[in-house]
Design an enzyme around this catalytic site. Structure first.
Site, PDB file in Angstrom:
ATOM      1  N   HIS A 222     -15.641 -11.229 -37.330  1.00  0.00           N
ATOM      2  CA  HIS A 222     -16.965 -11.768 -36.988  1.00  0.00           C
ATOM      3  C   HIS A 222     -17.002 -12.184 -35.515  1.00  0.00           C
ATOM      4  O   HIS A 222     -17.915 -11.799 -34.767  1.00  0.00           O
ATOM      5  CB  HIS A 222     -17.262 -12.963 -37.892  1.00  0.00           C
ATOM      6  N   GLU A 223     -16.021 -12.974 -35.101  1.00  0.00           N
ATOM      7  CA  GLU A 223     -16.006 -13.461 -33.715  1.00  0.00           C
ATOM      8  C   GLU A 223     -15.796 -12.324 -32.729  1.00  0.00           C
ATOM      9  O   GLU A 223     -16.310 -12.363 -31.606  1.00  0.00           O
ATOM     10  CB  GLU A 223     -14.919 -14.529 -33.540  1.00  0.00           C
TER      11      GLU A 223
ATOM     12  N   HIS B 160     -19.119 -10.886 -31.606  1.00  0.00           N
ATOM     13  CA  HIS B 160     -19.713 -11.641 -30.502  1.00  0.00           C
ATOM     14  C   HIS B 160     -18.977 -11.337 -29.188  1.00  0.00           C
ATOM     15  O   HIS B 160     -19.603 -11.096 -28.153  1.00  0.00           O
ATOM     16  CB  HIS B 160     -19.618 -13.144 -30.769  1.00  0.00           C
TER      17      HIS B 160
END
Length: 447
Positions: free
Chosen positions: A8-9, A12
Protein backbone atom coordinates in the site's frame (compact mmCIF):
# COMPACT_ATOMS: atom_id res chain seq x y z
CA UNK A 1 -0.33 -8.43 6.61
CA UNK A 2 2.91 -6.44 6.70
CA UNK A 3 3.34 -7.12 2.98
CA UNK A 4 -0.11 -5.65 2.29
CA UNK A 5 0.77 -2.55 4.33
CA UNK A 6 4.15 -2.19 2.61
CA UNK A 7 2.59 -2.68 -0.83
CA UNK A 8 0.00 0.00 0.00
CA UNK A 9 2.68 2.50 1.03
CA UNK A 10 4.79 1.62 -2.01
CA UNK A 11 1.89 2.78 -4.20
CA UNK A 12 2.04 6.22 -2.59
CA UNK A 13 5.85 6.21 -2.66
CA UNK A 14 6.29 5.22 -6.30
CA UNK A 15 3.99 7.88 -7.71
CA UNK A 16 5.22 10.57 -5.31
CA UNK A 17 8.76 9.98 -6.55
CA UNK A 18 7.51 9.69 -10.13
CA UNK A 19 6.06 13.20 -9.92
CA UNK A 20 9.19 14.60 -8.28
CA UNK A 21 7.98 14.92 -4.68
CA UNK A 22 10.54 14.51 -1.90
CA UNK A 23 9.83 11.56 0.40
CA UNK A 24 12.15 11.52 3.44
CA UNK A 25 10.56 8.45 5.12
CA UNK A 26 9.01 5.10 4.16
CA UNK A 27 7.93 3.23 7.28
CA UNK A 28 5.96 0.05 7.94
CA UNK A 29 4.41 0.05 11.41
CA UNK A 30 4.12 2.67 14.14
CA UNK A 31 5.91 3.49 17.37
CA UNK A 32 9.65 3.14 18.04
CA UNK A 33 11.82 2.20 15.09
CA UNK A 34 12.92 -1.45 15.03
CA UNK A 35 15.17 -1.16 11.98
CA UNK A 36 15.90 1.54 9.42
CA UNK A 37 18.32 2.28 6.62
CA UNK A 38 18.81 5.41 4.56
CA UNK A 39 19.16 5.15 0.82
CA UNK A 40 19.44 8.37 -1.09
CA UNK A 41 17.11 10.96 0.41
CA UNK A 42 14.69 8.38 1.93
CA UNK A 43 14.87 6.49 5.21
CA UNK A 44 13.32 3.00 4.94
CA UNK A 45 12.36 1.18 8.10
CA UNK A 46 10.16 -1.08 10.19
CA UNK A 47 8.60 -0.02 13.48
CA UNK A 48 7.56 -2.07 16.50
CA UNK A 49 3.77 -1.88 16.17
CA UNK A 50 2.69 -3.64 12.91
CA UNK A 51 -0.73 -1.95 12.70
CA UNK A 52 -0.16 0.31 9.72
CA UNK A 53 2.47 2.32 7.96
CA UNK A 54 3.19 5.66 6.34
CA UNK A 55 5.37 7.60 3.96
CA UNK A 56 6.24 11.20 4.74
CA UNK A 57 5.93 13.54 1.78
CA UNK A 58 7.15 17.09 2.38
CA UNK A 59 4.66 19.89 2.06
CA UNK A 60 1.44 18.00 2.65
CA UNK A 61 -0.01 21.14 4.25
CA UNK A 62 0.25 24.47 2.37
CA UNK A 63 1.28 27.78 3.97
CA UNK A 64 -1.42 29.99 5.44
CA UNK A 65 -3.57 31.81 2.93
CA UNK A 66 -3.10 35.54 2.54
CA UNK A 67 -5.63 37.50 4.52
CA UNK A 68 -6.20 34.65 6.97
CA UNK A 69 -7.50 35.95 10.28
CA UNK A 70 -4.81 36.47 12.90
CA UNK A 71 -7.26 36.60 15.79
CA UNK A 72 -6.03 34.18 18.42
CA UNK A 73 -8.31 31.29 19.25
CA UNK A 74 -7.52 27.87 20.57
CA UNK A 75 -8.49 26.26 17.25
CA UNK A 76 -6.42 28.68 15.15
CA UNK A 77 -3.44 28.17 17.43
CA UNK A 78 -3.76 24.42 17.04
CA UNK A 79 -3.97 24.66 13.23
CA UNK A 80 -0.98 27.03 13.18
CA UNK A 81 1.09 24.55 15.20
CA UNK A 82 0.22 21.70 12.83
CA UNK A 83 1.00 23.86 9.80
CA UNK A 84 4.31 24.96 11.31
CA UNK A 85 5.38 21.38 12.04
CA UNK A 86 4.60 20.36 8.45
CA UNK A 87 6.46 23.33 6.95
CA UNK A 88 9.52 22.58 9.11
CA UNK A 89 10.14 19.58 6.81
CA UNK A 90 10.39 21.82 3.75
CA UNK A 91 13.95 22.70 2.82
CA UNK A 92 14.98 25.79 0.82
CA UNK A 93 16.14 23.43 -1.93
CA UNK A 94 12.78 21.66 -2.25
CA UNK A 95 11.29 24.31 -4.51
CA UNK A 96 8.35 22.76 -6.41
CA UNK A 97 8.96 19.30 -4.95
CA UNK A 98 6.49 19.87 -2.12
CA UNK A 99 3.14 18.09 -2.26
CA UNK A 100 0.84 21.11 -2.23
CA UNK A 101 2.55 22.73 -5.23
CA UNK A 102 1.88 19.76 -7.50
CA UNK A 103 -1.12 19.75 -9.89
CA UNK A 104 -4.34 18.49 -8.34
CA UNK A 105 -4.45 15.39 -10.54
CA UNK A 106 -0.95 14.32 -9.46
CA UNK A 107 -2.00 14.57 -5.81
CA UNK A 108 -5.10 12.48 -6.59
CA UNK A 109 -2.93 9.83 -8.24
CA UNK A 110 -0.46 9.75 -5.34
CA UNK A 111 -3.12 9.44 -2.65
CA UNK A 112 -5.23 6.94 -4.62
CA UNK A 113 -2.28 4.71 -5.48
CA UNK A 114 -2.02 3.14 -2.02
CA UNK A 115 -5.62 1.89 -1.85
CA UNK A 116 -5.48 0.87 -5.52
CA UNK A 117 -2.46 -1.30 -4.74
CA UNK A 118 -4.58 -3.08 -2.13
CA UNK A 119 -7.34 -3.51 -4.73
CA UNK A 120 -4.89 -4.95 -7.26
CA UNK A 121 -3.55 -7.37 -4.66
CA UNK A 122 -7.10 -8.41 -3.70
CA UNK A 123 -8.05 -9.08 -7.33
CA UNK A 124 -4.87 -11.08 -7.95
CA UNK A 125 -5.32 -13.18 -4.81
CA UNK A 126 -9.03 -13.82 -5.42
CA UNK A 127 -8.31 -14.78 -9.04
CA UNK A 128 -5.47 -17.09 -8.04
CA UNK A 129 -7.59 -18.72 -5.36
CA UNK A 130 -10.66 -19.19 -7.55
CA UNK A 131 -9.01 -20.45 -10.72
CA UNK A 132 -5.93 -22.32 -9.48
CA UNK A 133 -6.55 -23.61 -5.96
CA UNK A 134 -10.32 -23.46 -5.68
CA UNK A 135 -12.65 -22.02 -3.10
CA UNK A 136 -15.09 -23.68 -0.70
CA UNK A 137 -18.53 -23.64 -2.33
CA UNK A 138 -21.98 -24.99 -1.57
CA UNK A 139 -22.56 -27.40 -4.45
CA UNK A 140 -25.92 -28.52 -5.83
CA UNK A 141 -25.26 -32.05 -4.64
CA UNK A 142 -27.72 -33.02 -1.91
CA UNK A 143 -26.09 -34.09 1.36
CA UNK A 144 -29.21 -34.47 3.55
CA UNK A 145 -32.95 -34.81 3.00
CA UNK A 146 -34.87 -34.17 6.24
CA UNK A 147 -37.93 -36.38 6.58
CA UNK A 148 -40.26 -33.59 7.76
CA UNK A 149 -40.77 -29.83 7.88
CA UNK A 150 -39.71 -28.25 11.17
CA UNK A 151 -40.41 -24.50 11.69
CA UNK A 152 -37.33 -22.58 12.77
CA UNK A 153 -39.17 -21.50 15.95
CA UNK A 154 -40.17 -25.08 16.90
CA UNK A 155 -39.82 -25.69 20.63
CA UNK A 156 -38.57 -29.24 20.01
CA UNK A 157 -35.41 -27.96 18.28
CA UNK A 158 -33.96 -27.16 21.70
CA UNK A 159 -33.78 -30.90 22.44
CA UNK A 160 -31.18 -31.38 19.70
CA UNK A 161 -28.64 -29.56 21.85
CA UNK A 162 -28.73 -32.44 24.35
CA UNK A 163 -29.45 -35.30 21.93
CA UNK A 164 -28.22 -34.90 18.31
CA UNK A 165 -30.05 -38.13 17.36
CA UNK A 166 -33.41 -36.90 18.61
CA UNK A 167 -36.21 -37.46 16.06
CA UNK A 168 -37.89 -34.10 15.55
CA UNK A 169 -40.49 -35.64 13.25
CA UNK A 170 -41.97 -37.61 16.14
CA UNK A 171 -42.97 -34.54 18.20
CA UNK A 172 -46.43 -33.02 17.51
CA UNK A 173 -46.53 -29.22 17.25
CA UNK A 174 -49.15 -26.49 17.27
CA UNK A 175 -49.73 -25.76 13.59
CA UNK A 176 -51.22 -22.23 13.52
CA UNK A 177 -51.80 -19.21 15.72
CA UNK A 178 -49.57 -17.38 18.18
CA UNK A 179 -48.45 -20.69 19.76
CA UNK A 180 -47.35 -22.23 16.44
CA UNK A 181 -44.23 -24.33 16.93
CA UNK A 182 -44.98 -25.19 20.56
CA UNK A 183 -45.17 -28.85 21.55
CA UNK A 184 -48.66 -30.24 22.07
CA UNK A 185 -50.60 -33.44 22.69
CA UNK A 186 -51.26 -35.38 19.48
CA UNK A 187 -54.97 -35.69 18.77
CA UNK A 188 -55.89 -32.31 20.22
CA UNK A 189 -57.15 -29.44 18.08
CA UNK A 190 -54.60 -27.50 16.03
CA UNK A 191 -51.94 -30.10 16.82
CA UNK A 192 -50.23 -32.50 14.41
CA UNK A 193 -46.98 -34.22 13.60
CA UNK A 194 -44.70 -32.22 11.30
CA UNK A 195 -45.59 -32.73 7.64
CA UNK A 196 -43.35 -34.76 5.35
CA UNK A 197 -40.78 -32.56 3.65
CA UNK A 198 -41.45 -31.77 -0.03
CA UNK A 199 -38.01 -33.12 -0.94
CA UNK A 200 -38.67 -36.49 0.68
CA UNK A 201 -42.16 -36.61 -0.81
CA UNK A 202 -40.80 -35.90 -4.31
CA UNK A 203 -38.16 -38.62 -4.00
CA UNK A 204 -34.99 -36.58 -3.63
CA UNK A 205 -32.15 -38.57 -2.07
CA UNK A 206 -28.77 -37.77 -0.55
CA UNK A 207 -26.18 -37.88 -3.32
CA UNK A 208 -28.51 -36.49 -5.99
CA UNK A 209 -27.00 -33.60 -7.94
CA UNK A 210 -29.35 -30.84 -9.10
CA UNK A 211 -28.31 -29.89 -12.64
CA UNK A 212 -31.22 -27.58 -13.59
CA UNK A 213 -34.10 -25.62 -12.04
CA UNK A 214 -37.15 -25.21 -14.28
CA UNK A 215 -34.94 -25.87 -17.29
CA UNK A 216 -32.20 -23.43 -16.25
CA UNK A 217 -28.93 -25.37 -16.38
CA UNK A 218 -26.59 -25.19 -13.39
CA UNK A 219 -22.92 -25.93 -12.89
CA UNK A 220 -22.99 -28.12 -9.75
CA UNK A 221 -19.75 -26.60 -8.38
CA UNK A 222 -20.17 -22.94 -9.45
CA UNK A 223 -19.87 -20.56 -6.49
CA UNK A 224 -23.42 -19.22 -6.95
CA UNK A 225 -25.35 -22.29 -8.17
CA UNK A 226 -26.73 -23.21 -4.77
CA UNK A 227 -27.91 -19.62 -4.34
CA UNK A 228 -29.92 -20.04 -7.55
CA UNK A 229 -31.59 -23.19 -6.18
CA UNK A 230 -32.21 -21.57 -2.81
CA UNK A 231 -33.72 -18.43 -4.35
CA UNK A 232 -36.03 -20.45 -6.61
CA UNK A 233 -37.28 -22.51 -3.67
CA UNK A 234 -37.77 -19.57 -1.33
CA UNK A 235 -39.72 -17.66 -3.97
CA UNK A 236 -42.10 -20.57 -4.73
CA UNK A 237 -44.21 -21.46 -1.67
CA UNK A 238 -47.09 -23.72 -2.78
CA UNK A 239 -45.89 -23.47 -6.40
CA UNK A 240 -44.44 -26.51 -8.22
CA UNK A 241 -40.93 -26.29 -9.64
CA UNK A 242 -39.05 -28.84 -11.71
CA UNK A 243 -35.64 -30.01 -10.57
CA UNK A 244 -33.44 -31.95 -12.98
CA UNK A 245 -31.24 -34.27 -10.94
CA UNK A 246 -28.44 -36.63 -11.80
CA UNK A 247 -28.49 -39.95 -9.94
CA UNK A 248 -26.25 -42.96 -10.59
CA UNK A 249 -25.20 -41.57 -13.95
CA UNK A 250 -28.70 -40.92 -15.29
CA UNK A 251 -30.80 -37.75 -15.39
CA UNK A 252 -34.41 -37.39 -14.31
CA UNK A 253 -36.92 -34.61 -13.65
CA UNK A 254 -38.60 -34.32 -10.25
CA UNK A 255 -41.52 -31.99 -9.58
CA UNK A 256 -41.45 -30.55 -6.09
CA UNK A 257 -43.81 -28.10 -4.39
CA UNK A 258 -42.11 -26.09 -1.63
CA UNK A 259 -44.34 -25.53 1.37
CA UNK A 260 -44.67 -22.18 3.16
CA UNK A 261 -42.47 -22.21 6.23
CA UNK A 262 -41.12 -19.79 8.80
CA UNK A 263 -37.41 -19.56 8.08
CA UNK A 264 -34.53 -17.33 9.08
CA UNK A 265 -34.18 -14.22 6.94
CA UNK A 266 -31.11 -14.29 4.69
CA UNK A 267 -29.77 -11.11 6.32
CA UNK A 268 -29.74 -12.90 9.67
CA UNK A 269 -32.38 -10.67 11.27
CA UNK A 270 -35.72 -12.21 12.25
CA UNK A 271 -37.79 -14.71 10.27
CA UNK A 272 -39.86 -14.63 7.08
CA UNK A 273 -42.35 -16.89 5.33
CA UNK A 274 -40.75 -18.54 2.33
CA UNK A 275 -40.80 -21.74 0.34
CA UNK A 276 -39.19 -24.72 2.04
CA UNK A 277 -37.95 -27.82 0.22
CA UNK A 278 -35.99 -29.74 2.83
CA UNK A 279 -32.51 -30.38 1.43
CA UNK A 280 -29.00 -29.50 2.55
CA UNK A 281 -26.14 -28.96 0.08
CA UNK A 282 -22.75 -30.63 0.22
CA UNK A 283 -19.74 -28.32 0.27
CA UNK A 284 -16.40 -28.90 -1.41
CA UNK A 285 -13.32 -27.15 -2.72
CA UNK A 286 -13.87 -26.35 -6.39
CA UNK A 287 -12.07 -24.32 -9.02
CA UNK A 288 -14.00 -21.68 -10.94
CA UNK A 289 -13.72 -20.43 -14.50
CA UNK A 290 -11.85 -17.17 -15.06
CA UNK A 291 -15.13 -15.77 -16.41
CA UNK A 292 -16.67 -16.17 -12.94
CA UNK A 293 -14.13 -13.87 -11.29
CA UNK A 294 -15.86 -10.51 -12.03
CA UNK A 295 -19.26 -11.65 -10.66
CA UNK A 296 -17.64 -13.33 -7.64
CA UNK A 297 -15.50 -10.28 -6.89
CA UNK A 298 -18.47 -7.95 -7.33
CA UNK A 299 -20.43 -10.02 -4.81
CA UNK A 300 -17.53 -9.84 -2.34
CA UNK A 301 -17.26 -6.05 -2.79
CA UNK A 302 -21.00 -5.56 -2.21
CA UNK A 303 -20.90 -7.66 0.96
CA UNK A 304 -17.79 -5.84 2.21
CA UNK A 305 -19.41 -2.44 1.68
CA UNK A 306 -22.49 -3.62 3.60
CA UNK A 307 -20.33 -4.82 6.49
CA UNK A 308 -18.42 -1.52 6.64
CA UNK A 309 -21.65 0.48 6.71
CA UNK A 310 -22.96 -1.73 9.52
CA UNK A 311 -19.99 -1.11 11.84
CA UNK A 312 -21.48 1.91 13.69
CA UNK A 313 -24.70 0.07 14.54
CA UNK A 314 -22.76 -3.00 15.70
CA UNK A 315 -20.52 -1.10 18.14
CA UNK A 316 -22.98 -1.35 21.09
CA UNK A 317 -23.18 -5.14 20.71
CA UNK A 318 -19.39 -5.28 20.42
CA UNK A 319 -19.05 -3.26 23.63
CA UNK A 320 -21.45 -5.64 25.39
CA UNK A 321 -19.44 -8.65 24.21
CA UNK A 322 -16.17 -7.05 25.37
CA UNK A 323 -17.20 -5.75 28.80
CA UNK A 324 -20.66 -7.04 29.75
CA UNK A 325 -20.33 -10.74 28.95
CA UNK A 326 -22.88 -10.63 26.12
CA UNK A 327 -22.72 -13.24 23.39
CA UNK A 328 -20.38 -12.23 20.56
CA UNK A 329 -22.05 -11.71 17.19
CA UNK A 330 -20.32 -14.14 14.76
CA UNK A 331 -21.18 -11.78 11.88
CA UNK A 332 -19.86 -8.67 13.64
CA UNK A 333 -16.57 -6.83 13.09
CA UNK A 334 -13.32 -8.54 13.96
CA UNK A 335 -9.84 -7.18 14.61
CA UNK A 336 -6.33 -8.30 13.73
CA UNK A 337 -6.10 -10.54 16.81
CA UNK A 338 -9.39 -12.21 15.86
CA UNK A 339 -8.23 -12.76 12.30
CA UNK A 340 -5.05 -14.36 13.61
CA UNK A 341 -7.00 -16.58 16.01
CA UNK A 342 -9.35 -17.86 13.29
CA UNK A 343 -6.42 -18.45 10.94
CA UNK A 344 -4.71 -20.49 13.65
CA UNK A 345 -7.85 -22.57 14.15
CA UNK A 346 -8.11 -23.32 10.45
CA UNK A 347 -4.49 -24.41 10.18
CA UNK A 348 -4.83 -26.62 13.27
CA UNK A 349 -7.88 -28.55 11.98
CA UNK A 350 -6.91 -31.99 10.75
CA UNK A 351 -10.18 -32.24 8.80
CA UNK A 352 -8.99 -29.52 6.42
CA UNK A 353 -6.69 -30.50 3.57
CA UNK A 354 -3.60 -28.51 2.71
CA UNK A 355 -5.33 -26.98 -0.31
CA UNK A 356 -8.34 -25.97 1.81
CA UNK A 357 -6.08 -24.25 4.31
CA UNK A 358 -4.17 -22.47 1.54
CA UNK A 359 -7.45 -21.39 -0.09
CA UNK A 360 -8.70 -20.00 3.21
CA UNK A 361 -5.46 -18.11 3.88
CA UNK A 362 -5.30 -16.51 0.43
CA UNK A 363 -9.01 -15.66 0.54
CA UNK A 364 -8.56 -14.07 3.96
CA UNK A 365 -5.56 -12.05 2.77
CA UNK A 366 -7.52 -10.93 -0.30
CA UNK A 367 -10.45 -9.86 1.89
CA UNK A 368 -8.16 -7.85 4.19
CA UNK A 369 -6.73 -6.01 1.18
CA UNK A 370 -10.21 -5.33 -0.17
CA UNK A 371 -11.27 -3.83 3.18
CA UNK A 372 -8.11 -1.71 3.24
CA UNK A 373 -9.00 -0.40 -0.22
CA UNK A 374 -12.58 0.46 0.69
CA UNK A 375 -11.75 1.92 4.10
CA UNK A 376 -8.87 4.11 2.95
CA UNK A 377 -10.90 5.64 0.14
CA UNK A 378 -13.56 6.95 2.51
CA UNK A 379 -13.62 10.75 1.90
CA UNK A 380 -12.66 11.52 5.48
CA UNK A 381 -9.44 13.24 6.51
CA UNK A 382 -6.81 11.94 7.42
CA UNK A 383 -7.59 8.86 5.31
CA UNK A 384 -6.29 8.76 1.74
CA UNK A 385 -9.81 9.43 0.51
CA UNK A 386 -9.84 12.68 2.50
CA UNK A 387 -6.77 13.93 0.63
CA UNK A 388 -8.34 12.88 -2.68
CA UNK A 389 -11.56 14.69 -1.79
CA UNK A 390 -9.57 17.82 -0.88
CA UNK A 391 -7.74 17.83 -4.24
CA UNK A 392 -10.99 17.30 -6.15
CA UNK A 393 -12.66 20.09 -4.19
CA UNK A 394 -9.73 22.36 -4.99
CA UNK A 395 -10.10 21.64 -8.72
CA UNK A 396 -13.88 22.15 -8.62
CA UNK A 397 -13.40 25.44 -6.76
CA UNK A 398 -10.89 26.62 -9.36
CA UNK A 399 -13.25 25.72 -12.23
CA UNK A 400 -16.13 27.64 -10.63
CA UNK A 401 -13.88 30.66 -10.00
CA UNK A 402 -12.65 30.67 -13.61
CA UNK A 403 -16.18 30.54 -15.01
CA UNK A 404 -17.14 33.46 -12.80
CA UNK A 405 -14.12 35.45 -13.97
CA UNK A 406 -12.43 35.32 -10.60
CA UNK A 407 -8.80 34.42 -9.80
CA UNK A 408 -7.84 30.87 -8.83
CA UNK A 409 -8.36 30.51 -5.04
CA UNK A 410 -5.18 28.43 -4.85
CA UNK A 411 -4.55 25.20 -2.93
CA UNK A 412 -7.16 23.92 -0.53
CA UNK A 413 -5.97 24.47 3.03
CA UNK A 414 -6.28 20.99 4.42
CA UNK A 415 -4.87 22.16 7.77
CA UNK A 416 -8.35 23.40 8.60
CA UNK A 417 -9.49 19.77 8.70
CA UNK A 418 -6.94 18.79 11.34
CA UNK A 419 -9.54 18.88 14.16
CA UNK A 420 -11.63 16.45 12.11
CA UNK A 421 -8.54 14.32 11.55
CA UNK A 422 -7.89 14.04 15.27
CA UNK A 423 -11.50 13.09 15.98
CA UNK A 424 -11.44 10.43 13.24
CA UNK A 425 -8.10 9.11 14.47
CA UNK A 426 -9.44 8.99 18.02
CA UNK A 427 -12.53 7.06 16.95
CA UNK A 428 -10.41 4.64 14.95
CA UNK A 429 -8.08 4.05 17.91
CA UNK A 430 -11.07 3.51 20.21
CA UNK A 431 -12.63 1.01 17.79
CA UNK A 432 -9.31 -0.81 17.40
CA UNK A 433 -8.95 -1.04 21.19
CA UNK A 434 -12.53 -2.29 21.54
CA UNK A 435 -11.94 -4.97 18.89
CA UNK A 436 -8.71 -5.99 20.61
CA UNK A 437 -10.45 -6.46 23.97
CA UNK A 438 -13.36 -8.34 22.38
CA UNK A 439 -11.03 -10.61 20.39
CA UNK A 440 -9.13 -11.48 23.57
CA UNK A 441 -11.92 -11.91 26.15
CA UNK A 442 -14.81 -13.00 23.93
CA UNK A 443 -13.38 -14.15 20.59
CA UNK A 444 -15.19 -15.37 17.51
CA UNK A 445 -14.21 -18.96 16.83
CA UNK A 446 -15.02 -21.47 14.12
CA UNK A 447 -16.42 -23.80 16.79
Amino acid sequence: MLFSIGFHEFGHFYWARKFGMRVPQFMVGFGPTLYSRRKGETEYGVKWVPLGGYIRIVGMIPPAEEGESKRATRMRSFIAEVRGAALDDVLPTDGDRVFWKKPWWQRVVVMSAGPLHNLILAVVLFTLTLTTIGTQVLTTTVSQVPACVIPSNAQSIERLQDDPDFDLCSVPLVTTGPDAGQECQEGTANCALPAESPAAEAGLRPGDTITAVDGRALDPTAWDSWTVVQSAVRASPDQPITLTVERDGSSRDLTVTPVPNTVADLDGEGTVTAGYLGVSPADRLARQSITEVPAYFGNIVANSVDRLLEIPERVPALFGAAFLGDQRDPNGPIGIVGVGRISGEVFSFDDFSGLEKLSFFLGLLASVNLVLFLFNLLPIYPLDGGHVAGALYEKARAVVARRRGRPDPGPFDIARLMPVAYVVAGLFIALSALLLVADVVNPITLQ
